[in-house]
Motif scaffolding. Structure first.
Motif, PDB file in Angstrom:
ATOM      1  N   UNK A  39       0.834  -1.207   0.000  1.00 33.75           N
ATOM      2  CA  UNK A  39       0.000   0.000   0.000  1.00 33.75           C
ATOM      3  C   UNK A  39       0.866   1.253   0.000  1.00 33.75           C
ATOM      4  N   UNK A  40       2.003   1.198   0.694  1.00 38.99           N
ATOM      5  CA  UNK A  40       2.936   2.324   0.705  1.00 38.99           C
ATOM      6  C   UNK A  40       3.503   2.561  -0.696  1.00 38.99           C
ATOM      7  N   UNK A  45       3.568   5.722  -5.743  1.00 35.65           N
ATOM      8  CA  UNK A  45       3.399   5.756  -7.193  1.00 35.65           C
ATOM      9  C   UNK A  45       2.333   6.768  -7.583  1.00 35.65           C
ATOM     10  N   UNK A  46       1.207   6.762  -6.876  1.00 40.20           N
ATOM     11  CA  UNK A  46       0.131   7.691  -7.193  1.00 40.20           C
ATOM     12  C   UNK A  46       0.554   9.136  -6.948  1.00 40.20           C
ATOM     13  N   UNK A  47       1.282   9.369  -5.867  1.00 46.27           N
ATOM     14  CA  UNK A  47       1.745  10.724  -5.567  1.00 46.27           C
ATOM     15  C   UNK A  47       2.718  11.209  -6.633  1.00 46.27           C
ATOM     16  N   UNK A  48       3.655  10.344  -7.033  1.00 45.13           N
ATOM     17  CA  UNK A  48       4.608  10.729  -8.079  1.00 45.13           C
ATOM     18  C   UNK A  48       3.895  11.005  -9.392  1.00 45.13           C
ATOM     19  N   UNK A  49       2.877  10.213  -9.683  1.00 51.24           N
ATOM     20  CA  UNK A  49       2.117  10.403 -10.916  1.00 51.24           C
ATOM     21  C   UNK A  49       1.387  11.750 -10.882  1.00 51.24           C
ATOM     22  N   UNK A  50       0.782  12.085  -9.751  1.00 54.80           N
ATOM     23  CA  UNK A  50       0.075  13.352  -9.623  1.00 54.80           C
ATOM     24  C   UNK A  50       1.044  14.526  -9.698  1.00 54.80           C
ATOM     25  N   UNK A  51       2.208  14.391  -9.086  1.00 54.65           N
ATOM     26  CA  UNK A  51       3.213  15.456  -9.140  1.00 54.65           C
ATOM     27  C   UNK A  51       3.677  15.677 -10.567  1.00 54.65           C
ATOM     28  N   UNK A  52       3.879  14.597 -11.292  1.00 60.15           N
ATOM     29  CA  UNK A  52       4.305  14.715 -12.692  1.00 60.15           C
ATOM     30  C   UNK A  52       3.238  15.434 -13.513  1.00 60.15           C
ATOM     31  N   UNK A  53       1.983  15.097 -13.294  1.00 64.54           N
ATOM     32  CA  UNK A  53       0.896  15.754 -14.019  1.00 64.54           C
ATOM     33  C   UNK A  53       0.848  17.238 -13.674  1.00 64.54           C
TER      34      UNK A  53
END
Length: 117
Positions: A39-40, A45-53
């Motif tokens: 889960x961590x 992964x989701x946070x990095x994806x959102x930051x990239x966007x």
């Protein structure tokens, strides 16, 4: 003495057999740690994806160097104009009226010009 050895063997074998039927606490703990780790990783992964966007949306894809050069040349021409007017003996208020700059800006350019001499 033989009775004690036989008794100890019976107790040992019975404890060994019972150990197979008891629940393994370490397996549960290991499973919980694996779930937490997964889960961590998913959250990261989701946070990095959102930051990239967000970075793609906020940062311009192409930075025009010509725009910066034009702004720099405009500033340098204004600075040159202020320096020229100052050398001709105009006051900061008069230079401000002619160049449409604030007196504070004029005074800062003049102080920089004075420090360079």
């Amino acid at each position: 003495m033989i009775y004690t050895i036989i008794g100890l063997l019976i107790v040992a074998v019975s404890l060994f057999i019972i150990s197979f039927f008891t629940q393994d606490k370490f397996k549960k703990l290991e499973h919980q740690i694996e779930q937490l780790s997964l889960s961590n990783l998913q959250d990261n992964y989701q946070i990095k994806k959102k930051i990239k966007i967000l970075e793609e949306e906020l940062l311009p894809s192409e930075i025009n160097i010509t725009d910066f050069n034009k702004q720099a040349s405009n500033k340098s021409s204004l600075v040159k104009q202020v320096e020229t007017l100052y050398r001709q003996g105009y006051s900061a208020a008069e230079i401000s009226e002619k160049t449409n700059l604030s007196e504070y800006d004029i005074e800062s350019v003049i102080s920089q010009y004075s420090n360079m001499e």
